[in-house]
Each structure stands twice: as structure tokens, then as C-alpha cells.
Design a protein around this motif. Structure first.
Motif, short mmCIF file in Angstrom:
data_model
loop_
_atom_site.label_atom_id
_atom_site.label_comp_id
_atom_site.label_asym_id
_atom_site.label_seq_id
_atom_site.Cartn_x
_atom_site.Cartn_y
_atom_site.Cartn_z
N HIS A 87 0.81 -1.22 0.00
CA HIS A 87 0.00 0.00 0.00
C HIS A 87 0.85 1.27 0.00
CE1 HIS A 87 -3.96 -1.93 1.64
NE2 HIS A 87 -3.77 -2.16 0.36
N ALA A 88 2.12 1.16 -0.37
CA ALA A 88 2.99 2.34 -0.36
C ALA A 88 2.48 3.43 -1.30
CB ALA A 88 4.41 1.93 -0.76
N HIS A 89 1.75 3.03 -2.36
CA HIS A 89 1.23 4.03 -3.30
C HIS A 89 0.15 4.90 -2.66
CE1 HIS A 89 -1.59 0.68 -3.55
NE2 HIS A 89 -2.48 1.50 -4.09
N LEU A 90 -0.40 4.45 -1.54
CA LEU A 90 -1.42 5.23 -0.84
C LEU A 90 -0.84 6.05 0.31
CD1 LEU A 90 -4.19 2.48 -0.58
CD2 LEU A 90 -4.31 4.55 -2.00
N ALA A 91 0.40 5.78 0.67
CA ALA A 91 0.96 6.33 1.90
C ALA A 91 1.28 7.82 1.79
CB ALA A 91 2.21 5.57 2.28
N GLU A 92 0.96 8.53 2.87
CA GLU A 92 1.50 9.86 3.12
C GLU A 92 2.58 9.67 4.18
OE1 GLU A 92 -1.89 12.06 4.42
OE2 GLU A 92 -2.88 11.96 2.45
N ARG A 93 3.82 10.06 3.87
CA ARG A 93 4.93 9.63 4.72
C ARG A 93 5.93 10.75 4.95
NH1 ARG A 93 8.87 4.32 3.72
NH2 ARG A 93 10.26 4.72 5.50
N VAL A 94 6.42 10.82 6.19
CA VAL A 94 7.57 11.63 6.54
C VAL A 94 8.51 10.74 7.33
CG1 VAL A 94 8.44 13.59 7.88
CG2 VAL A 94 6.33 13.83 6.58
N GLY A 95 9.64 10.38 6.77
CA GLY A 95 10.64 9.59 7.46
C GLY A 95 10.09 8.30 8.03
N ARG A 96 10.08 8.18 9.35
CA ARG A 96 9.69 6.95 10.04
C ARG A 96 8.25 6.97 10.52
NH1 ARG A 96 13.54 3.57 11.39
NH2 ARG A 96 12.81 3.07 13.49
N ALA A 97 7.43 7.82 9.90
CA ALA A 97 5.99 7.87 10.18
C ALA A 97 5.23 7.89 8.87
CB ALA A 97 5.64 9.11 11.00
N ALA A 98 4.07 7.26 8.85
CA ALA A 98 3.25 7.22 7.64
C ALA A 98 1.78 7.12 8.04
CB ALA A 98 3.65 6.05 6.74
N ARG A 99 0.91 7.47 7.12
CA ARG A 99 -0.52 7.33 7.37
C ARG A 99 -1.23 7.11 6.04
NH1 ARG A 99 -2.28 13.63 8.73
NH2 ARG A 99 -1.88 14.47 6.65
N TYR A 100 -2.44 6.58 6.15
CA TYR A 100 -3.33 6.51 5.00
C TYR A 100 -4.01 7.86 4.83
CZ TYR A 100 -2.98 1.42 4.64
OH TYR A 100 -2.52 0.14 4.45
N PRO A 101 -4.45 8.18 3.61
CA PRO A 101 -5.28 9.39 3.44
C PRO A 101 -6.51 9.32 4.35
CG PRO A 101 -4.57 8.56 1.30
CD PRO A 101 -4.17 7.53 2.32
N ALA A 102 -6.95 10.48 4.80
CA ALA A 102 -8.00 10.54 5.81
C ALA A 102 -9.31 9.93 5.36
CB ALA A 102 -8.23 12.00 6.23
N ASP A 103 -9.55 9.82 4.05
CA ASP A 103 -10.81 9.24 3.57
C ASP A 103 -10.65 7.78 3.13
OD1 ASP A 103 -9.29 9.75 1.32
OD2 ASP A 103 -10.90 10.75 0.20
N VAL A 104 -9.47 7.18 3.42
CA VAL A 104 -9.22 5.79 3.06
C VAL A 104 -9.23 4.88 4.28
CG1 VAL A 104 -7.54 4.18 2.04
CG2 VAL A 104 -7.95 6.40 0.97
#
Length: 249
Positions: A33-50
Motif C-alpha cells: 500500500h505504499a502508493h497510498l501512503a503519506e509519509r515523513v521519514g519513520r511515520a506514515a498514514r493513510y489518506p483521511a478518507d481511506v
């Protein structure tokens, strides 16, 4: 930043262990799911509507929390697992305990001929069913995470199951729900087996998450051949600062 995170769990694997399921959200966001990731360094999240979760590469690492702060911004609420404590300056706003179950060889899979593939056009119906059955988080674009199957009765969606987290070699079965007027007919079982069939066809192993107090769901999953792997803590935390976080991510 504060002292390292302390995790309980009665001997359960730590989130920095060798197994990807120990930190499943991170493994998904840095894997399939890396194509969906919002990431800064050692933290990541899914988009808020996913999907309403973020993840840390290592919750004991202050630098990972600093990256999450940079990613989310000031005064923003973030849901994250599996962690129990947050560093100084972060406010824990809620939490709970979940369980993770994995499929054994006893889990029998098979297609469900009556099931239909659901997509973006079906989201309004999916959200209506989810609102009435409360299987867990499902948002406007959650359907993009994987295959979702549904069963209709007289054109109306009455049961749903699909795929959520996908890691290398593993796929989560999620959003298991049935309209209250159609329970007791085995619809959830048929859909779990059908979604599991697709997962195994591509060489992955199915797994599940549930709230630790959701005894009926856990009993169903265990009867189908899933076994408890671990318990983990889920928390909602507010990042330091006072800016305009608009709600849980």
C-alpha cells in the motif's frame, strides 16, 4: 521527546519484531500500500478518507514521533496501533484493545457465486450498511484498499466483506457485516470464505482484527479456522501544538 514507549501484552511480540504482523499498518504502508501512503521519514498514514490510521516504524523511537508530528501537523488527532503510551506533549484522547487472528489450515475457502464485486459506485450503499451494522471504520475511499464482495437481496446490499491491510504475504479480511434482518443465514461465513479464497489464490495468508470485547465476531472467526495471534493497544493521540486539526485521521 519523552521516554520510550512501554508496551504490555503478556509476552506478545513487540512491534519491532521480525514479523510484519507485529506492526501491520506500517508494513502495509511501506509495502503493497505504499502508493497510498503519506509519509515523513519513520511515520506514515493513510489518506483521511481511506483508512483512519497512522503508523510508526518503531513506537519506541522519539524520531519516529517527531516525524509523525511533522506529517500530521500541530493539534491534530491521530489513531495509531499498536502503542500504549505517547511522549510528553502528546495527549492520549482515547483507546481500546484489539485482537489479531490468523488463518490456519483449518480455514476452508471457496468462491461465493452469489457475491458481487463492489467498487466506488457502490460506496453510498456500503456506507449505509456500515452505519447500520458498525463493523468498524469504513470511509469514502476504503474500497480502494482491496477486493470487496457483497450479497444483494432484491437489489439491496445486505452483506459485505472485503480486504483492508495488505502486507507482503498477508492480507487482512475486514468490514464483515450483515443487515440485521438477514442474519443467521450464513452470509458472513460465505463472504469470509470467498474473500479468503481470493487472498489464497494470490499466495497470501488471511488475517483479521477485531475489538477484544467483540466476542461474537471472535467466536465466528475461530469457528472458521482463525486463531488468536496477539492482543494490541489502539490509541488516539493529539499532536503537540494548537493548530487546526479537524478530527481523527
Amino acid at each position: 521527546m519523552a521516554s520510550p514507549i512501554v508496551l504490555r501484552g503478556g509476552g506478545a511480540p513487540t512491534v519491532t519484531g521480525d514479523h510484519p504482523l507485529d506492526n501491520a499498518v506500517w508494513a502495509a504502508l511501506t509495502g503493497p500500500h505504499a502508493h497510498l501512503a503519506e509519509r515523513v521519514g519513520r511515520a506514515a498514514r493513510y489518506p483521511a478518507d481511506v483508512y483512519a490510521f497512522a503508523a510508526l516504524a518503531d513506537p519506541r523511537d522519539p524520531a519516529a514521533w517527531a516525524d509523525l508530528h511533522a506529517l500530521a501537523g500541530d493539534g491534530t488527532t491521530v489513531r495509531i496501533k499498536p502503542v500504549e503510551n505517547a511522549p510528553d506533549g502528546w495527549e492520549i484522547t482515547g483507546g481500546g484493545e484489539g485482537v489479531q487472528l490468523v488463518a490456519t489450515e483449518e480455514f476452508r475457502t471457496e468462491p461465493a457465486p452469489e457475491a458481487v464485486r463492489l467498487g466506488p459506485d457502490d460506496v453510498p450503499e456500503i456506507l449505509d450498511l456500515v452505519a447500520r451494522t458498525r463493523p468498524g471504520p469504513f470511509l469514502e475511499r476504503t474500497v480502494l484498499l482491496g477486493t470487496y464482495l457483497g450479497i444483494r437481496h432484491r437489489g439491496r446490499l445486505i452483506a459485505l466483506t472485503g480486504e483492508r491491510l495488505r502486507l507482503d504475504g498477508w492480507t487482512e479480511i475486514s468490514a464483515v457485516c450483515t443487515d440485521p434482518d438477514h442474519r443467521g443465514k450464513g452470509l458472513a461465513t460465505r463472504l469470509i470464505r470467498a474473500v479468503g479464497h481470493g487472498i489464497r489464490e494470490r499466495g497470501d495468508t488471511p488475517f483479521l482484527h477485531a475489538a477484544a470485547d467483540n466476542t461474537p465476531a471472535i467466536r465466528l472467526y475461530e469457528s472458521l479456522g482463525f486463531r488468536l495471534r496477539r492482543r494490541s493497544v489502539i490509541v488516539s493521540v493529539r499532536t503537540p501544538g494548537t493548530s487546526g486539526g479537524t478530527g481523527p485521521l
